[in-house]
Design a protein around this motif. Structure first.
Motif, PDB file in Angstrom:
ATOM      1  N   THR A 163      -8.049 -39.792 -41.518  1.00  0.00           N
ATOM      2  CA  THR A 163      -7.754 -41.226 -41.429  1.00  0.00           C
ATOM      3  C   THR A 163      -7.385 -41.624 -40.010  1.00  0.00           C
ATOM      4  O   THR A 163      -7.852 -42.647 -39.491  1.00  0.00           O
ATOM      5  CB  THR A 163      -6.600 -41.594 -42.386  1.00  0.00           C
ATOM      6  N   ALA A 164      -6.572 -40.805 -39.369  1.00  0.00           N
ATOM      7  CA  ALA A 164      -6.183 -41.084 -37.988  1.00  0.00           C
ATOM      8  C   ALA A 164      -7.380 -41.009 -37.046  1.00  0.00           C
ATOM      9  O   ALA A 164      -7.455 -41.748 -36.065  1.00  0.00           O
ATOM     10  CB  ALA A 164      -5.099 -40.110 -37.545  1.00  0.00           C
ATOM     11  N   ALA A 165      -8.325 -40.138 -37.356  1.00  0.00           N
ATOM     12  CA  ALA A 165      -9.527 -40.020 -36.524  1.00  0.00           C
ATOM     13  C   ALA A 165     -10.359 -41.292 -36.590  1.00  0.00           C
ATOM     14  O   ALA A 165     -10.888 -41.764 -35.576  1.00  0.00           O
ATOM     15  CB  ALA A 165     -10.349 -38.815 -36.970  1.00  0.00           C
ATOM     16  N   PHE A 166     -10.483 -41.865 -37.794  1.00  0.00           N
ATOM     17  CA  PHE A 166     -11.208 -43.126 -37.929  1.00  0.00           C
ATOM     18  C   PHE A 166     -10.482 -44.250 -37.187  1.00  0.00           C
ATOM     19  O   PHE A 166     -11.113 -45.090 -36.546  1.00  0.00           O
ATOM     20  CB  PHE A 166     -11.390 -43.484 -39.403  1.00  0.00           C
ATOM     21  N   SER A 167      -9.156 -44.254 -37.266  1.00  0.00           N
ATOM     22  CA  SER A 167      -8.367 -45.269 -36.560  1.00  0.00           C
ATOM     23  C   SER A 167      -8.557 -45.151 -35.050  1.00  0.00           C
ATOM     24  O   SER A 167      -8.683 -46.151 -34.344  1.00  0.00           O
ATOM     25  CB  SER A 167      -6.885 -45.134 -36.918  1.00  0.00           C
ATOM     26  N   LEU A 168      -8.571 -43.912 -34.551  1.00  0.00           N
ATOM     27  CA  LEU A 168      -8.799 -43.690 -33.128  1.00  0.00           C
ATOM     28  C   LEU A 168     -10.154 -44.234 -32.714  1.00  0.00           C
ATOM     29  O   LEU A 168     -10.275 -44.915 -31.684  1.00  0.00           O
ATOM     30  CB  LEU A 168      -8.716 -42.195 -32.809  1.00  0.00           C
ATOM     31  N   SER A 169     -11.194 -43.946 -33.481  1.00  0.00           N
ATOM     32  CA  SER A 169     -12.536 -44.408 -33.136  1.00  0.00           C
ATOM     33  C   SER A 169     -12.595 -45.932 -33.085  1.00  0.00           C
ATOM     34  O   SER A 169     -13.199 -46.512 -32.166  1.00  0.00           O
ATOM     35  CB  SER A 169     -13.565 -43.873 -34.138  1.00  0.00           C
ATOM     36  N   SER A 182      -4.835 -37.001 -29.552  1.00  0.00           N
ATOM     37  CA  SER A 182      -5.689 -36.409 -30.582  1.00  0.00           C
ATOM     38  C   SER A 182      -5.155 -36.729 -31.975  1.00  0.00           C
ATOM     39  O   SER A 182      -3.963 -36.543 -32.237  1.00  0.00           O
ATOM     40  CB  SER A 182      -5.767 -34.893 -30.397  1.00  0.00           C
ATOM     41  N   PRO A 183      -6.001 -37.183 -32.893  1.00  0.00           N
ATOM     42  CA  PRO A 183      -5.568 -37.477 -34.264  1.00  0.00           C
ATOM     43  C   PRO A 183      -5.345 -36.196 -35.052  1.00  0.00           C
ATOM     44  O   PRO A 183      -5.973 -35.172 -34.780  1.00  0.00           O
ATOM     45  CB  PRO A 183      -6.744 -38.278 -34.828  1.00  0.00           C
ATOM     46  N   THR A 239     -11.346 -34.694 -29.019  1.00  0.00           N
ATOM     47  CA  THR A 239     -11.027 -36.097 -28.795  1.00  0.00           C
ATOM     48  C   THR A 239     -11.801 -36.653 -27.608  1.00  0.00           C
ATOM     49  O   THR A 239     -12.248 -37.809 -27.627  1.00  0.00           O
ATOM     50  CB  THR A 239      -9.514 -36.277 -28.587  1.00  0.00           C
ATOM     51  N   LEU A 240     -11.991 -35.852 -26.583  1.00  0.00           N
ATOM     52  CA  LEU A 240     -12.826 -36.283 -25.458  1.00  0.00           C
ATOM     53  C   LEU A 240     -14.234 -36.636 -25.942  1.00  0.00           C
ATOM     54  O   LEU A 240     -14.796 -37.671 -25.566  1.00  0.00           O
ATOM     55  CB  LEU A 240     -12.903 -35.171 -24.411  1.00  0.00           C
ATOM     56  N   ARG A 241     -14.793 -35.792 -26.789  1.00  0.00           N
ATOM     57  CA  ARG A 241     -16.143 -36.050 -27.309  1.00  0.00           C
ATOM     58  C   ARG A 241     -16.164 -37.330 -28.144  1.00  0.00           C
ATOM     59  O   ARG A 241     -17.110 -38.130 -28.055  1.00  0.00           O
ATOM     60  CB  ARG A 241     -16.613 -34.854 -28.136  1.00  0.00           C
ATOM     61  N   ALA A 242     -15.102 -37.518 -28.945  1.00  0.00           N
ATOM     62  CA  ALA A 242     -15.032 -38.712 -29.790  1.00  0.00           C
ATOM     63  C   ALA A 242     -14.939 -39.981 -28.945  1.00  0.00           C
ATOM     64  O   ALA A 242     -15.601 -40.994 -29.248  1.00  0.00           O
ATOM     65  CB  ALA A 242     -13.840 -38.620 -30.738  1.00  0.00           C
ATOM     66  N   LEU A 243     -14.163 -39.944 -27.888  1.00  0.00           N
ATOM     67  CA  LEU A 243     -14.038 -41.114 -27.022  1.00  0.00           C
ATOM     68  C   LEU A 243     -15.344 -41.411 -26.298  1.00  0.00           C
ATOM     69  O   LEU A 243     -15.706 -42.579 -26.121  1.00  0.00           O
ATOM     70  CB  LEU A 243     -12.908 -40.913 -26.012  1.00  0.00           C
ATOM     71  N   VAL A 247      -6.863 -38.464 -22.333  1.00  0.00           N
ATOM     72  CA  VAL A 247      -6.513 -37.858 -23.612  1.00  0.00           C
ATOM     73  C   VAL A 247      -5.355 -36.901 -23.381  1.00  0.00           C
ATOM     74  O   VAL A 247      -5.452 -35.990 -22.550  1.00  0.00           O
ATOM     75  CB  VAL A 247      -7.702 -37.088 -24.220  1.00  0.00           C
ATOM     76  N   THR A 248      -4.266 -37.081 -24.125  1.00  0.00           N
ATOM     77  CA  THR A 248      -3.122 -36.199 -23.961  1.00  0.00           C
ATOM     78  C   THR A 248      -3.452 -34.791 -24.454  1.00  0.00           C
ATOM     79  O   THR A 248      -4.371 -34.596 -25.246  1.00  0.00           O
ATOM     80  CB  THR A 248      -1.891 -36.723 -24.718  1.00  0.00           C
ATOM     81  N   CYS A 249      -2.684 -33.824 -23.988  1.00  0.00           N
ATOM     82  CA  CYS A 249      -2.952 -32.429 -24.312  1.00  0.00           C
ATOM     83  C   CYS A 249      -2.280 -32.045 -25.618  1.00  0.00           C
ATOM     84  O   CYS A 249      -1.063 -32.162 -25.759  1.00  0.00           O
ATOM     85  CB  CYS A 249      -2.453 -31.531 -23.181  1.00  0.00           C
TER      86      CYS A 249
END
Length: 273
Positions: free
Chosen positions: A15-21, A10-11, A49-53, A37-39
């Motif tokens: 910025t980290a969220a955009f990088s993850l996507s 999870s970001p 993060t599950l939803r984002a993936l 997805v790690t806990c």
């Protein structure tokens, strides 16, 4: 054909969220068998993060669940929420702190009751830092298998012989569930050494010197790709049919390794629309 899968975390920032996507969209092109997805300390972040993936095009998602982050009474509701967020299964872990009345086998039992398709557990080619012995690691893996686990994913390692010996010892103990090797491509050598020390992963002196020299000479990424590709090839040559990559939420090195192994990424239509 060797199967692959990916792990993300999870970001903590926008910025980290955009990088993850971006990383997830790139790696989705390799059609992984599943992604996990790690806990997080806050389980709600894992759900986000599950939803984002899922939005990024990854399918057959798995949610890490640890004994140290869940209260027994809250677990069924959390697993239901994870399923609603896109998880088809879970990776059941003890966690870094003492369980709060939960055992890994309790996580497995609850996952079965919630009709989760996949129930992964951890395995350790090198002795877990908190384990009494290598035999106790195998005893726990057998206990998790008997409780209903469907597969295991190992802690990362740098030398194929550690995994191959562990696989043979597990089979001799009556462990029949699939054991997938966990591969950590080196994204940052200093950080990787710290992680290795914390989880008991061995680093041979020549490997350490090789990475240190590569960093000094500005070819760290090339070294990381070569080392992980060679490790994966050795595993495949010894009958391994599935590789699980710890991506660190970055796609470049992992993509290069998958390509070196003969995986051809597929361009997503929505990325070119």
């Amino acid at each position: 054909m060797t199967q692959i899968s990916f792990e993300f975390f999870s970001p903590k920032t926008v910025t980290a969220a955009f990088s993850l996507s971006r990383a997830a969209e790139t790696l989705a092109g390799f059609a992984p068998q599943f992604s996990s997805v790690t806990c997080s300390k806050d389980p709600a972040q894992t759900l986000d993060t599950l939803r984002a993936l899922r939005r990024s095009g990854l399918e057959r998602l798995q949610a890490h669940v640890t004994c140290s982050t869940q209260q027994p009474a809250d677990l069924p509701a959390y697993l239901k929420a994870a399923q609603e967020a896109g998880a088809e299964g879970l990776i059941a872990l003890r966690g870094d702190t003492a369980p709060k009345g939960l055992d890994v086998t309790d996580l497995i039992a609850c996952a079965k009751q919630n009709a989760m398709q996949d129930i992964f557990v951890a395995a350790y080619p090198e002795v877990h830092p908190l384990a009494q012995s290598s035999q106790s690691d195998l005893d726990w893996l057998k206990r998790k298998q008997d409780a209903g686990a469907t597969a295991a994913i190992t802690q990362f390692f740098f030398h194929a012989e550690f995994f191959l010996r562990f696989r043979d010892r597990a089979a001799a103990q009556g462990i029949t569930l699939p054991i997938t090797p966990g591969i950590l491509p080196v994204q940052n050598w200093t950080a990787t050494q710290a992680i290795a020390r914390s989880c008991g992963t061995s680093i041979a002196p020549d490997l350490a010197e090789g990475f240190a020299r590569a960093e000094r000479e500005g070819r760290a990424e090339m070294m990381a790709i070569a080392q992980a590709s060679e490790l994966c090839d050795s595993l495949i040559q010894n009958g391994v049919e599935h590789l699980h990559f710890y991506t660190m939420n970055k796609a470049e090195v992992v993509s290069a390794i998958c390509t070196a192994l003969g995986k051809a990424p597929q361009q997503s239509l929505r990325r070119v629309a």
